[in-house]
Design an enzyme around this catalytic site. Structure first.
Site, PDB file in Angstrom:
ATOM      1  N   THR A  34     -22.242  20.954  47.195  1.00  0.00           N
ATOM      2  CA  THR A  34     -23.235  21.939  46.745  1.00  0.00           C
ATOM      3  C   THR A  34     -24.112  22.397  47.910  1.00  0.00           C
ATOM      4  O   THR A  34     -24.498  23.553  47.992  1.00  0.00           O
ATOM      5  CB  THR A  34     -24.155  21.361  45.650  1.00  0.00           C
ATOM      6  OG1 THR A  34     -24.681  20.119  46.099  1.00  0.00           O
ATOM      7  CG2 THR A  34     -23.429  21.165  44.346  1.00  0.00           C
ATOM      8  N   SER A 132      -6.932  16.057  35.272  1.00  0.00           N
ATOM      9  CA  SER A 132      -7.284  14.716  34.801  1.00  0.00           C
ATOM     10  C   SER A 132      -6.312  14.326  33.699  1.00  0.00           C
ATOM     11  O   SER A 132      -5.765  15.205  33.008  1.00  0.00           O
ATOM     12  CB  SER A 132      -8.702  14.733  34.232  1.00  0.00           C
ATOM     13  OG  SER A 132      -8.927  13.572  33.453  1.00  0.00           O
ATOM     14  N   TYR A 145     -14.728  19.472  28.931  1.00  0.00           N
ATOM     15  CA  TYR A 145     -14.209  18.936  30.198  1.00  0.00           C
ATOM     16  C   TYR A 145     -12.676  18.856  30.135  1.00  0.00           C
ATOM     17  O   TYR A 145     -11.983  19.317  31.046  1.00  0.00           O
ATOM     18  CB  TYR A 145     -14.816  17.549  30.450  1.00  0.00           C
ATOM     19  CG  TYR A 145     -14.263  16.825  31.655  1.00  0.00           C
ATOM     20  CD1 TYR A 145     -14.720  17.124  32.942  1.00  0.00           C
ATOM     21  CD2 TYR A 145     -13.289  15.834  31.525  1.00  0.00           C
ATOM     22  CE1 TYR A 145     -14.216  16.452  34.053  1.00  0.00           C
ATOM     23  CE2 TYR A 145     -12.784  15.168  32.625  1.00  0.00           C
ATOM     24  CZ  TYR A 145     -13.252  15.477  33.893  1.00  0.00           C
ATOM     25  OH  TYR A 145     -12.736  14.811  34.988  1.00  0.00           O
ATOM     26  N   ALA A 147     -10.665  20.478  28.218  1.00  0.00           N
ATOM     27  CA  ALA A 147     -10.088  21.834  28.167  1.00  0.00           C
ATOM     28  C   ALA A 147     -10.007  22.437  29.568  1.00  0.00           C
ATOM     29  O   ALA A 147      -9.016  23.085  29.926  1.00  0.00           O
ATOM     30  CB  ALA A 147     -10.927  22.728  27.249  1.00  0.00           C
TER      31      ALA A 147
HETATM   32  N1  NAP Z   1     -13.488   9.775  38.724  1.00  0.00           N
HETATM   33  C1  NAP Z   1     -12.516   9.856  37.829  1.00  0.00           C
HETATM   34  O1  NAP Z   1     -12.190   8.892  37.094  1.00  0.00           O
HETATM   35  C2  NAP Z   1     -11.756  11.147  37.661  1.00  0.00           C
HETATM   36  C3  NAP Z   1     -10.622  11.130  36.838  1.00  0.00           C
HETATM   37  C4  NAP Z   1      -9.893  12.307  36.692  1.00  0.00           C
HETATM   38  C5  NAP Z   1     -10.296  13.454  37.341  1.00  0.00           C
HETATM   39  N2  NAP Z   1     -11.417  13.432  38.122  1.00  0.00           N
HETATM   40  C6  NAP Z   1     -11.783  14.683  38.785  1.00  0.00           C
HETATM   41  O2  NAP Z   1     -11.838  14.459  40.183  1.00  0.00           O
HETATM   42  C7  NAP Z   1     -12.795  15.322  40.780  1.00  0.00           C
HETATM   43  C8  NAP Z   1     -13.753  14.508  41.623  1.00  0.00           C
HETATM   44  O3  NAP Z   1     -14.394  13.574  40.782  1.00  0.00           O
HETATM   45  P1  NAP Z   1     -15.347  12.417  41.354  1.00  0.00           P
HETATM   46  O4  NAP Z   1     -15.297  11.322  40.358  1.00  0.00           O
HETATM   47  O5  NAP Z   1     -15.040  12.163  42.775  1.00  0.00           O
HETATM   48  O6  NAP Z   1     -16.778  13.154  41.199  1.00  0.00           O
HETATM   49  P2  NAP Z   1     -18.189  12.836  41.897  1.00  0.00           P
HETATM   50  O7  NAP Z   1     -18.182  11.511  42.572  1.00  0.00           O
HETATM   51  O8  NAP Z   1     -19.201  13.089  40.835  1.00  0.00           O
HETATM   52  O9  NAP Z   1     -18.276  13.999  43.031  1.00  0.00           O
HETATM   53  C9  NAP Z   1     -18.377  15.330  42.632  1.00  0.00           C
HETATM   54  C10 NAP Z   1     -18.256  16.270  43.810  1.00  0.00           C
HETATM   55  O10 NAP Z   1     -18.335  17.616  43.292  1.00  0.00           O
HETATM   56  C11 NAP Z   1     -19.442  18.288  43.877  1.00  0.00           C
HETATM   57  N3  NAP Z   1     -20.153  19.098  42.877  1.00  0.00           N
HETATM   58  C12 NAP Z   1     -20.875  18.660  41.808  1.00  0.00           C
HETATM   59  N4  NAP Z   1     -21.438  19.703  41.186  1.00  0.00           N
HETATM   60  C13 NAP Z   1     -21.080  20.815  41.863  1.00  0.00           C
HETATM   61  C14 NAP Z   1     -21.385  22.192  41.731  1.00  0.00           C
HETATM   62  N5  NAP Z   1     -22.194  22.663  40.759  1.00  0.00           N
HETATM   63  N6  NAP Z   1     -20.889  23.048  42.645  1.00  0.00           N
HETATM   64  C15 NAP Z   1     -20.101  22.607  43.637  1.00  0.00           C
HETATM   65  N7  NAP Z   1     -19.778  21.316  43.824  1.00  0.00           N
HETATM   66  C16 NAP Z   1     -20.257  20.430  42.945  1.00  0.00           C
HETATM   67  C17 NAP Z   1     -20.377  17.191  44.392  1.00  0.00           C
HETATM   68  O11 NAP Z   1     -21.176  17.725  45.473  1.00  0.00           O
HETATM   69  P3  NAP Z   1     -22.706  17.205  45.746  1.00  0.00           P
HETATM   70  O12 NAP Z   1     -22.565  15.863  46.433  1.00  0.00           O
HETATM   71  O13 NAP Z   1     -23.309  18.238  46.611  1.00  0.00           O
HETATM   72  O14 NAP Z   1     -23.359  17.093  44.394  1.00  0.00           O
HETATM   73  C18 NAP Z   1     -19.379  16.130  44.822  1.00  0.00           C
HETATM   74  O15 NAP Z   1     -18.893  16.404  46.112  1.00  0.00           O
HETATM   75  C19 NAP Z   1     -13.460  16.070  39.622  1.00  0.00           C
HETATM   76  O16 NAP Z   1     -12.860  17.333  39.458  1.00  0.00           O
HETATM   77  C20 NAP Z   1     -13.175  15.187  38.424  1.00  0.00           C
HETATM   78  O17 NAP Z   1     -13.168  15.918  37.239  1.00  0.00           O
HETATM   79  C21 NAP Z   1     -12.149  12.297  38.305  1.00  0.00           C
END
Ligand code: NAP
Length: 240
Positions: A34, A132, A145, A147
């Site tokens: 962000t 996911s 989410y 969807a």
């Molecule tokens: N963790 C899981 O179990 C899991 C499972 C399946 C899929 N996923 C998918 O994997 C991806 C990464 O997940 P994660 O668990 O690593 O998430 P995370 O730790 O919450 O990290 C989220 C990342 O997205 C950025 N972000 C958040 N809000 C944003 C916005 N409004 N505009 C632009 N960037 C934004 C954050 O940047 P900042 O640091 O600047 O906030 C951060 O770099 C996501 O798409 C999630 O849906 C995760």
């Protein structure tokens, strides 16, 4: 060999950070979060391009800058940035629904749109959209989410087919990955009761770690995966 630049959105923490660590040696990275302050210790050979993707104006500007500053040398895109607001749809305010659609689905769509023409001209490029497992199974309290994540899998398959309709000979691949429950800040907030429920459904008997996803992304991006296209790759410890 020409420089290969890879955009990773949401690269400041969690999966995106692990993916950037896994790719850092081999590629020049365009790291997104962000804002700049979300990063610590960025290798000076990489680039930062930040935007709050929930803001349509910032998304628009981000896509313009991506094309202008990196368009011709861009080789890959990892659409990883994502958010979740877990609650019943009944109680979900419309502004949260809009934000989920904007960050998780509209932004990846617009980023794909911004890079596709150049990929077709270069006849090469890889897009990996981070979907996911819930995009396939659905999940209570994650209706919107889920969807958006189903949308990313469909987007990837459709664009892979579209590329084949537009170009006969090419090395462009578009796919999605579907992680299961991976330990990050996003899953830290899941109440213990639900964590135990999820755990029961995972044949591996444990949650995943970010490097187990990052290693798959590095493989999928590489030429070793040159025949993997238009599909959704599960990384979930066996969740059904
Ligand atoms: N963790 C899981 O179990 C899991 C499972 C399946 C899929 N996923 C998918 O994997 C991806 C990464 O997940 P994660 O668990 O690593 O998430 P995370 O730790 O919450 O990290 C989220 C990342 O997205 C950025 N972000 C958040 N809000 C944003 C916005 N409004 N505009 C632009 N960037 C934004 C954050 O940047 P900042 O640091 O600047 O906030 C951060 O770099 C996501 O798409 C999630 O849906 C995760």
């Amino acid at each position: 060999m020409p420089e290969k630049k890879i955009l990773i959105t949401g690269a400041s923490r969690g999966l995106g950070l692990a993916i950037s660590n896994a790719l850092s040696k081999e590629y020049t990275l365009i790291l997104h979060a962000t804002r700049k302050e979300s990063f610590t210790n960025v290798d000076p050979k990489h680039h930062l391009l930040c935007a709050d993707l929930s803001d349509p104006t910032q998304l628009n500007e981000f896509c313009k800058r991506l094309k202008k500053e990196h368009g011709d040398t861009l080789y890959g895109v990892i659409n990883n940035a994502g958010i979740t607001f877990d609650k019943s749809l009944i109680y979900q305010p419309e502004n949260e629904i809009d934000k989920l659609l904007q960050v998780n689905l509209k932004a990846p769509i617009m980023i794909c749109k911004a890079v596709m023409k150049q990929f077709l001209l270069n006849k090469r490029g890889v897009i990996i959209n981070v979907s996911s497992c819930v995009g396939e199974t659905g999940n209570a309290f994650q209706a919107v989410y889920s969807a958006t994540k189903a949308g990313l899998a469909a987007l990837s398959k459709s664009l892979a087919r579209e590329v084949s309709a537009l170009s006969e000979e090419h090395a462009i691949r578009i796919l999605s990955i579907a992680p299961g429950f991976i330990e990050t800040e996003m899953t830290d907030t899941v109440p213990e009761k639900f964590r135990q429920e999820y755990l029961k459904a995972i044949p591996a008997n444990r949650f995943g770690n970010v490097n187990e996803v990052a290693d798959v992304v590095a493989f999928l991006l590489s030429d070793k995966a040159s025949y993997i296209n238009g599909t959704n790759i599960n990384i979930n410890g066996g969740i059904l």
